[in-house]
Design an enzyme around this catalytic site. Structure first.
Site, PDB file in Angstrom:
ATOM      1  N   CYS A  40      39.436  39.284  41.051  1.00 16.84           N
ATOM      2  CA  CYS A  40      39.942  40.062  41.913  1.00 16.84           C
ATOM      3  C   CYS A  40      40.006  41.469  41.293  1.00 16.84           C
ATOM      4  O   CYS A  40      39.881  41.597  40.011  1.00 16.84           O
ATOM      5  CB  CYS A  40      41.456  39.648  42.289  1.00 16.84           C
ATOM      6  SG  CYS A  40      42.109  40.783  43.017  1.00 16.84           S
ATOM      7  N   SER A  42      42.185  43.844  41.187  1.00 18.46           N
ATOM      8  CA  SER A  42      43.324  44.033  40.357  1.00 18.46           C
ATOM      9  C   SER A  42      43.159  43.888  39.022  1.00 18.46           C
ATOM     10  O   SER A  42      43.695  44.550  38.271  1.00 18.46           O
ATOM     11  CB  SER A  42      44.535  43.479  40.993  1.00 18.46           C
ATOM     12  OG  SER A  42      44.813  43.648  42.523  1.00 18.46           O
ATOM     13  N   HIS A  45      41.074  46.819  37.575  1.00 23.96           N
ATOM     14  CA  HIS A  45      42.005  47.896  37.385  1.00 23.96           C
ATOM     15  C   HIS A  45      42.320  47.772  35.847  1.00 23.96           C
ATOM     16  O   HIS A  45      42.404  48.858  35.169  1.00 23.96           O
ATOM     17  CB  HIS A  45      43.099  47.946  38.329  1.00 23.96           C
ATOM     18  CG  HIS A  45      42.548  48.410  39.688  1.00 23.96           C
ATOM     19  ND1 HIS A  45      41.520  49.266  39.722  1.00 23.96           N
ATOM     20  CD2 HIS A  45      42.878  48.126  40.935  1.00 23.96           C
ATOM     21  CE1 HIS A  45      41.455  49.579  41.158  1.00 23.96           C
ATOM     22  NE2 HIS A  45      42.184  48.782  41.822  1.00 23.96           N
ATOM     23  N   HIS A  61      45.156  36.311  38.442  1.00 23.71           N
ATOM     24  CA  HIS A  61      46.630  36.319  39.315  1.00 23.71           C
ATOM     25  C   HIS A  61      46.206  35.532  40.401  1.00 23.71           C
ATOM     26  O   HIS A  61      47.212  35.314  41.132  1.00 23.71           O
ATOM     27  CB  HIS A  61      47.107  37.589  39.519  1.00 23.71           C
ATOM     28  CG  HIS A  61      46.151  38.471  40.485  1.00 23.71           C
ATOM     29  ND1 HIS A  61      45.020  39.091  39.730  1.00 23.71           N
ATOM     30  CD2 HIS A  61      46.045  38.637  41.612  1.00 23.71           C
ATOM     31  CE1 HIS A  61      44.477  39.569  40.452  1.00 23.71           C
ATOM     32  NE2 HIS A  61      45.076  39.396  41.755  1.00 23.71           N
ATOM     33  N   CYS A 168      46.201  34.703  46.353  1.00 26.25           N
ATOM     34  CA  CYS A 168      46.049  36.316  46.473  1.00 26.25           C
ATOM     35  C   CYS A 168      45.377  36.979  47.698  1.00 26.25           C
ATOM     36  O   CYS A 168      46.222  37.476  48.622  1.00 26.25           O
ATOM     37  CB  CYS A 168      45.430  36.933  45.267  1.00 26.25           C
ATOM     38  SG  CYS A 168      45.569  38.946  45.372  1.00 26.25           S
TER      39      CYS A 168
HETATM   40 ZN   LIG Z   1      44.383  39.923  43.784  1.00 22.60          ZN
END
Ligand SMILES: [Zn+2]
Ligand SMILES: [Zn+2]
Length: 366
Positions: A40, A42, A45, A61, A168
């Site tokens: 993902c 995120s 990042h 996550h 997610c």
């Molecule tokens: Zn995510």
């Protein structure tokens, strides 16, 4: 126990595949044999240093797995259960939990410094250094320890990779439409950003009965892919004025615009795309410090609403099973979201593919 994991030691460096020391689950915690882990943005990042995290860290996550052992007092799951991992394992007693918003749980977020609910860690390097966990999931590892409230049981025939995505992107995207905006049948919707979350906003809009669903992105392959999930129109914002085009298609603007990219400029675009009385829902996570240049007057004169939406405004223990049921009925498409599968050893290549904006989702399968 020793388990293989992908560890981030330094920003902008490849994740290191190494053995770490995982301590057994304590009270209220569960040992998970990880089954699948989504790649993902995120996570990216953190790898790129665009979001702060104490290093070393084990990211991941968006995960699923099988319960292998339980700590003292665990009653909600048992060994052998297949589970979706929630990255907001909630306490059940704080203001937000008691007012029906467990995804904003104070306890989960206040101890979200990469440790467990009791403030201690279960993840350590082989040399004994504490490793930060991500959302109390840290599924870029063969095994992990999670709070039982973050383990949502599913039937054992529900595919592990699909279960990971429900953890997610599916919940974040579909939830934004169904649980946050509560889009009405016949509505018009625009979705800015057609990555993993945006695709799920689009299919959430389709499920809600929206009749005009406009996908907005800067890449044609992403836009074509979005049409497979229910987009009725596509707008390439690198070639045309996306706000003007959306207003033209809808003769004035959409009822709901969803920002699923994560940025100040795109947040403003979402607000500008809504019609009078319309609602902009901000789903994407913008970089720290990014500001949206919204013209304040339009909020008053045009009665626009801006809503933030975290984790699909879902109640994970209640809503994830509902989404799984929608999948079973053939209403929600998760199978076709997964475009690439990797082993844990291939994780750096998986992030390179994400960064090069390949369509569909990549998943680590164990
Ligand atoms: Zn995510
Ligand atoms: Zn709480």
């Amino acid at each position: 126990m020793r388990v293989k994991a992908a560890v981030l030691h330094e920003e902008n460096k490849p994740l290191a595949i190494e053995e770490i020391e995982l301590q057994p689950p304590k009270r209220g915690e569960v040992l998970i044999k990880v089954g699948a882990a989504g790649i993902c943005r995120s996570d990216l990042h953190f790898i790129k240093g665009e979001a702060p995290i104490t290093l070393p860290a084990i990211l991941g996550h968006e995960g699923s797995g099988t319960v292998e052992a339980v700590g003292e007092g665990v009653t909600m799951v048992k060994p052998g259960d297949r589970v979706i991992l929630s990255f907001v394992p909630n306490c059940g007693f704080c203001h937000y939990c008691e007012t029906g918003r467990p995804h904003l749980c104070d306890t989960a977020l206040s101890v979200n410094r990469g440790v467990m609910m009791d403030g201690t860690s279960r993840h350590f390097t082989a040399s004994g250094k504490q490793i930060t966990n991500m959302g109390k999931v840290s599924c870029f590892a063969e095994r992990t320890v999670a709070p039982e409230s973050g383990c949502i049981p599913v039937a054992e025939d529900f595919p592990l990779e699909n279960a990971a995505l429900v953890g997610c992107s599916v919940t974040t995207g579909v939830g934004a439409v169904l649980f946050n905006a509560k889009v009405q049948p016949g509505s018009s919707v625009a979705v800015v950003g057609c990555g993993g979350v945006g695709l799920n906003v689009i299919q959430g809009a389709r499920i809600a009965g929206a009749t005009t669903i406009i996908a907005v992105d800067v890449q044609d392959p992403q836009l074509d892919f979005a049409c497979r999930f229910g987009a009725t129109h596509s707008v390439n914002a690198s070639r045309e004025d996306a706000v003007a085009r959306v207003r033209q298609i809808t003769q004035g603007g959409v009822d709901y615009a969803f920002e699923a990219f994560g940025g100040g400029e795109t947040t403003n675009m979402a607000v500008e795309m809504t019609r009078k009385g319309g609602t902009a829902v901000i789903v994407g996570l913008a970089p720290v410090g990014d500001k949206a240049p919204i013209e304040a007057m339009t909020l008053t004169r045009l009665e626009k609403t801006i809503k933030g939406c975290y984790y699909g405004s879902s109640r994970p223990r209640q809503d994830m099973p509902r989404l799984v049921e929608l999948y079973r009925r053939g209403v929600l498409d998760i199978d076709h979201l997964v475009a690439r599968r990797y082993s844990l050893d291939q994780i750096n290549g998986a992030f390179a593919d994400l960064d090069s904006s390949k369509v569909g989702r990549g998943v680590i399968v164990f």
